[in-house]
Design a protein around this motif. Structure first.
Motif, PDB file in Angstrom:
ATOM      1  N   TYR A 161      -3.632   8.488   5.837  1.00 13.59           N
ATOM      2  CA  TYR A 161      -3.917   7.640   4.683  1.00 13.59           C
ATOM      3  C   TYR A 161      -4.454   8.438   3.505  1.00 13.59           C
ATOM      4  O   TYR A 161      -4.881   7.866   2.509  1.00 13.59           O
ATOM      5  N   GLY A 162      -4.474   9.757   3.631  1.00 14.05           N
ATOM      6  CA  GLY A 162      -4.834  10.597   2.500  1.00 14.05           C
ATOM      7  C   GLY A 162      -6.269  11.059   2.440  1.00 14.05           C
ATOM      8  O   GLY A 162      -6.673  11.708   1.480  1.00 14.05           O
ATOM      9  N   TYR A 163      -7.066  10.731   3.446  1.00 17.05           N
ATOM     10  CA  TYR A 163      -8.457  11.177   3.477  1.00 17.05           C
ATOM     11  C   TYR A 163      -8.567  12.561   4.110  1.00 17.05           C
ATOM     12  O   TYR A 163      -7.754  12.937   4.953  1.00 17.05           O
ATOM     13  N   ALA A 164      -9.597  13.286   3.739  1.00 12.37           N
ATOM     14  CA  ALA A 164      -9.969  14.504   4.464  1.00 12.37           C
ATOM     15  C   ALA A 164     -10.898  14.048   5.578  1.00 12.37           C
ATOM     16  O   ALA A 164     -11.839  13.299   5.324  1.00 12.37           O
ATOM     17  N   ALA A 165     -10.644  14.451   6.803  1.00 15.71           N
ATOM     18  CA  ALA A 165     -11.456  13.993   7.928  1.00 15.71           C
ATOM     19  C   ALA A 165     -11.753  15.148   8.864  1.00 15.71           C
ATOM     20  O   ALA A 165     -10.871  15.938   9.186  1.00 15.71           O
ATOM     21  N   MET A 214       0.833  -1.179   0.000  1.00 14.90           N
ATOM     22  CA  MET A 214       0.000   0.000   0.000  1.00 14.90           C
ATOM     23  C   MET A 214       0.877   1.241   0.000  1.00 14.90           C
ATOM     24  O   MET A 214       1.884   1.279   0.685  1.00 14.90           O
ATOM     25  N   SER A 215       0.452   2.213  -0.735  1.00 12.49           N
ATOM     26  CA  SER A 215       1.202   3.453  -0.826  1.00 12.49           C
ATOM     27  C   SER A 215       0.356   4.591  -0.248  1.00 12.49           C
ATOM     28  O   SER A 215      -0.684   4.931  -0.803  1.00 12.49           O
ATOM     29  N   TYR A 216       0.818   5.178   0.869  1.00 12.24           N
ATOM     30  CA  TYR A 216       0.056   6.222   1.545  1.00 12.24           C
ATOM     31  C   TYR A 216       0.987   7.341   1.962  1.00 12.24           C
ATOM     32  O   TYR A 216       2.150   7.101   2.198  1.00 12.24           O
ATOM     33  N   PRO A 217       0.531   8.539   2.177  1.00 16.47           N
ATOM     34  CA  PRO A 217      -0.788   9.014   1.782  1.00 16.47           C
ATOM     35  C   PRO A 217      -0.865   9.272   0.285  1.00 16.47           C
ATOM     36  O   PRO A 217       0.148   9.489  -0.356  1.00 16.47           O
ATOM     37  N   ASP A 218      -2.038   9.264  -0.236  1.00 13.45           N
ATOM     38  CA  ASP A 218      -2.270   9.479  -1.650  1.00 13.45           C
ATOM     39  C   ASP A 218      -3.064  10.762  -1.810  1.00 13.45           C
ATOM     40  O   ASP A 218      -4.241  10.810  -1.476  1.00 13.45           O
ATOM     41  N   PRO A 219      -2.439  11.833  -2.331  1.00 20.56           N
ATOM     42  CA  PRO A 219      -3.115  13.124  -2.393  1.00 20.56           C
ATOM     43  C   PRO A 219      -4.365  13.135  -3.264  1.00 20.56           C
ATOM     44  O   PRO A 219      -5.221  13.979  -3.074  1.00 20.56           O
ATOM     45  N   GLN A 220      -4.516  12.193  -4.171  1.00 20.35           N
ATOM     46  CA  GLN A 220      -5.715  12.210  -5.000  1.00 20.35           C
ATOM     47  C   GLN A 220      -6.963  11.888  -4.181  1.00 20.35           C
ATOM     48  O   GLN A 220      -8.070  12.147  -4.617  1.00 20.35           O
ATOM     49  N   PHE A 221      -6.801  11.343  -2.978  1.00 20.69           N
ATOM     50  CA  PHE A 221      -7.950  11.012  -2.149  1.00 20.69           C
ATOM     51  C   PHE A 221      -8.233  12.060  -1.081  1.00 20.69           C
ATOM     52  O   PHE A 221      -9.109  11.878  -0.258  1.00 20.69           O
ATOM     53  N   SER A 222      -7.488  13.160  -1.102  1.00 14.73           N
ATOM     54  CA  SER A 222      -7.708  14.194  -0.093  1.00 14.73           C
ATOM     55  C   SER A 222      -9.059  14.860  -0.239  1.00 14.73           C
ATOM     56  O   SER A 222      -9.511  15.554   0.650  1.00 14.73           O
ATOM     57  N   SER A 223      -9.735  14.635  -1.375  1.00 14.76           N
ATOM     58  CA  SER A 223     -11.074  15.189  -1.554  1.00 14.76           C
ATOM     59  C   SER A 223     -12.148  14.231  -1.037  1.00 14.76           C
ATOM     60  O   SER A 223     -13.332  14.551  -1.088  1.00 14.76           O
ATOM     61  N   ILE A 224     -11.752  13.060  -0.557  1.00 14.07           N
ATOM     62  CA  ILE A 224     -12.704  12.113   0.019  1.00 14.07           C
ATOM     63  C   ILE A 224     -12.859  12.471   1.492  1.00 14.07           C
ATOM     64  O   ILE A 224     -11.940  12.305   2.287  1.00 14.07           O
ATOM     65  N   ASP A 230      -9.590  12.579  17.798  1.00 15.94           N
ATOM     66  CA  ASP A 230      -8.299  13.065  17.320  1.00 15.94           C
ATOM     67  C   ASP A 230      -7.469  11.943  16.709  1.00 15.94           C
ATOM     68  O   ASP A 230      -6.815  12.120  15.677  1.00 15.94           O
ATOM     69  N   GLY A 231      -7.510  10.781  17.340  1.00 14.39           N
ATOM     70  CA  GLY A 231      -6.754   9.642  16.818  1.00 14.39           C
ATOM     71  C   GLY A 231      -7.251   9.192  15.456  1.00 14.39           C
ATOM     72  O   GLY A 231      -6.454   8.947  14.541  1.00 14.39           O
ATOM     73  N   LEU A 232      -8.563   9.086  15.321  1.00 15.06           N
ATOM     74  CA  LEU A 232      -9.120   8.669  14.028  1.00 15.06           C
ATOM     75  C   LEU A 232      -8.872   9.712  12.951  1.00 15.06           C
ATOM     76  O   LEU A 232      -8.547   9.377  11.809  1.00 15.06           O
ATOM     77  N   ARG A 233      -9.018  10.981  13.310  1.00 13.73           N
ATOM     78  CA  ARG A 233      -8.778  12.047  12.325  1.00 13.73           C
ATOM     79  C   ARG A 233      -7.326  11.979  11.843  1.00 13.73           C
ATOM     80  O   ARG A 233      -7.067  12.036  10.640  1.00 13.73           O
ATOM     81  N   SER A 234      -6.388  11.829  12.753  1.00 15.89           N
ATOM     82  CA  SER A 234      -4.971  11.730  12.368  1.00 15.89           C
ATOM     83  C   SER A 234      -4.713  10.498  11.511  1.00 15.89           C
ATOM     84  O   SER A 234      -3.993  10.572  10.503  1.00 15.89           O
ATOM     85  N   LEU A 235      -5.280   9.372  11.914  1.00 14.90           N
ATOM     86  CA  LEU A 235      -5.104   8.138  11.156  1.00 14.90           C
ATOM     87  C   LEU A 235      -5.628   8.290   9.731  1.00 14.90           C
ATOM     88  O   LEU A 235      -4.933   7.978   8.764  1.00 14.90           O
ATOM     89  N   LEU A 236      -6.846   8.776   9.601  1.00 14.92           N
ATOM     90  CA  LEU A 236      -7.439   8.911   8.273  1.00 14.92           C
ATOM     91  C   LEU A 236      -6.673   9.900   7.409  1.00 14.92           C
ATOM     92  O   LEU A 236      -6.458   9.664   6.222  1.00 14.92           O
ATOM     93  N   ARG A 237      -6.246  10.994   8.008  1.00 17.63           N
ATOM     94  CA  ARG A 237      -5.460  11.974   7.248  1.00 17.63           C
ATOM     95  C   ARG A 237      -4.128  11.384   6.814  1.00 17.63           C
ATOM     96  O   ARG A 237      -3.634  11.677   5.730  1.00 17.63           O
ATOM     97  N   ALA A 241     -16.045   4.108  -3.920  1.00 13.69           N
ATOM     98  CA  ALA A 241     -15.936   5.551  -4.141  1.00 13.69           C
ATOM     99  C   ALA A 241     -15.263   6.254  -2.981  1.00 13.69           C
ATOM    100  O   ALA A 241     -14.804   7.382  -3.126  1.00 13.69           O
ATOM    101  N   ILE A 242     -15.191   5.610  -1.814  1.00 17.92           N
ATOM    102  CA  ILE A 242     -14.624   6.309  -0.669  1.00 17.92           C
ATOM    103  C   ILE A 242     -13.288   5.742  -0.229  1.00 17.92           C
ATOM    104  O   ILE A 242     -12.737   6.163   0.745  1.00 17.92           O
ATOM    105  N   THR A 243     -12.766   4.780  -0.937  1.00 16.05           N
ATOM    106  CA  THR A 243     -11.560   4.137  -0.440  1.00 16.05           C
ATOM    107  C   THR A 243     -10.481   4.033  -1.504  1.00 16.05           C
ATOM    108  O   THR A 243     -10.755   4.072  -2.690  1.00 16.05           O
ATOM    109  N   HIS A 244      -9.288   3.883  -1.042  1.00 18.30           N
ATOM    110  CA  HIS A 244      -8.162   3.654  -1.945  1.00 18.30           C
ATOM    111  C   HIS A 244      -7.264   2.555  -1.410  1.00 18.30           C
ATOM    112  O   HIS A 244      -6.086   2.523  -1.646  1.00 18.30           O
ATOM    113  N   VAL A 245      -7.863   1.635  -0.675  1.00 19.16           N
ATOM    114  CA  VAL A 245      -7.111   0.498  -0.159  1.00 19.16           C
ATOM    115  C   VAL A 245      -6.777  -0.424  -1.326  1.00 19.16           C
ATOM    116  O   VAL A 245      -7.648  -0.825  -2.083  1.00 19.16           O
ATOM    117  N   GLU A 246      -5.512  -0.737  -1.459  1.00 15.77           N
ATOM    118  CA  GLU A 246      -5.079  -1.606  -2.542  1.00 15.77           C
ATOM    119  C   GLU A 246      -5.056  -3.050  -2.080  1.00 15.77           C
ATOM    120  O   GLU A 246      -4.725  -3.328  -0.943  1.00 15.77           O
TER     121      GLU A 246
END
Length: 134
Positions: free
Chosen positions: A33-37, A1-11, A24-31, A128-133
């Protein structure tokens, strides 16, 4: 897996939990991995924010003061929102799990959980909401 992926920052993912450390922990974790949270301390704070249409998924605690995670899920469905909802709880009772899935939950996580479990739930919730490979 390649993270973070900026193309998913709009998710965008909404996190709803009354525990600031979990939020705070979940927000940091998701960010990481390239998600907006964004995080909310209650279901009502999310609903009152008027931004539900901005999110691709909601991750919510089950037991919270005011409105529970299942009540939030049921309210979203009643109001016509079909975005995926992932419920998490430290008290994973069979009856609650059954009600969660009957109400339309995408996933049901038992706290504590591993990051990989959450990422798999995001994948299960919809491509549509994930980029897990694989």
């Amino acid at each position: 897996m390649s993270y973070p992926d900026p193309q998913f920052s709009s998710i965008a993912i909404a996190i709803v939990d009354d525990d600031a450390a979990v939020r705070d922990g979940l927000r940091s974790l998701l960010r990481s991995y390239g998600y907006a949270a964004n995080a909310y301390d209650s279901a009502l704070a999310l609903l009152d924010g008027g931004v539900l249409g901005d999110y691709h998924c909601v991750i919510t605690d089950l037991q919270m003061p005011g409105m529970s995670g299942i009540e939030l899920l049921e309210r979203l469905r009643r109001d016509g929102h079909q975005l995926p909802v992932i419920l998490m709880t430290a008290f994973p009772e069979a009856a609650l799990r059954k009600r969660a899935f009957h109400s339309g939950a995408s996933c049901f996580l038992s706290k504590p959980f591993e990051a990989t479990e959450l990422l798999l739930c995001l994948k299960q919730a919809g491509g549509a909401i994930t980029h897990v490979e694989e």
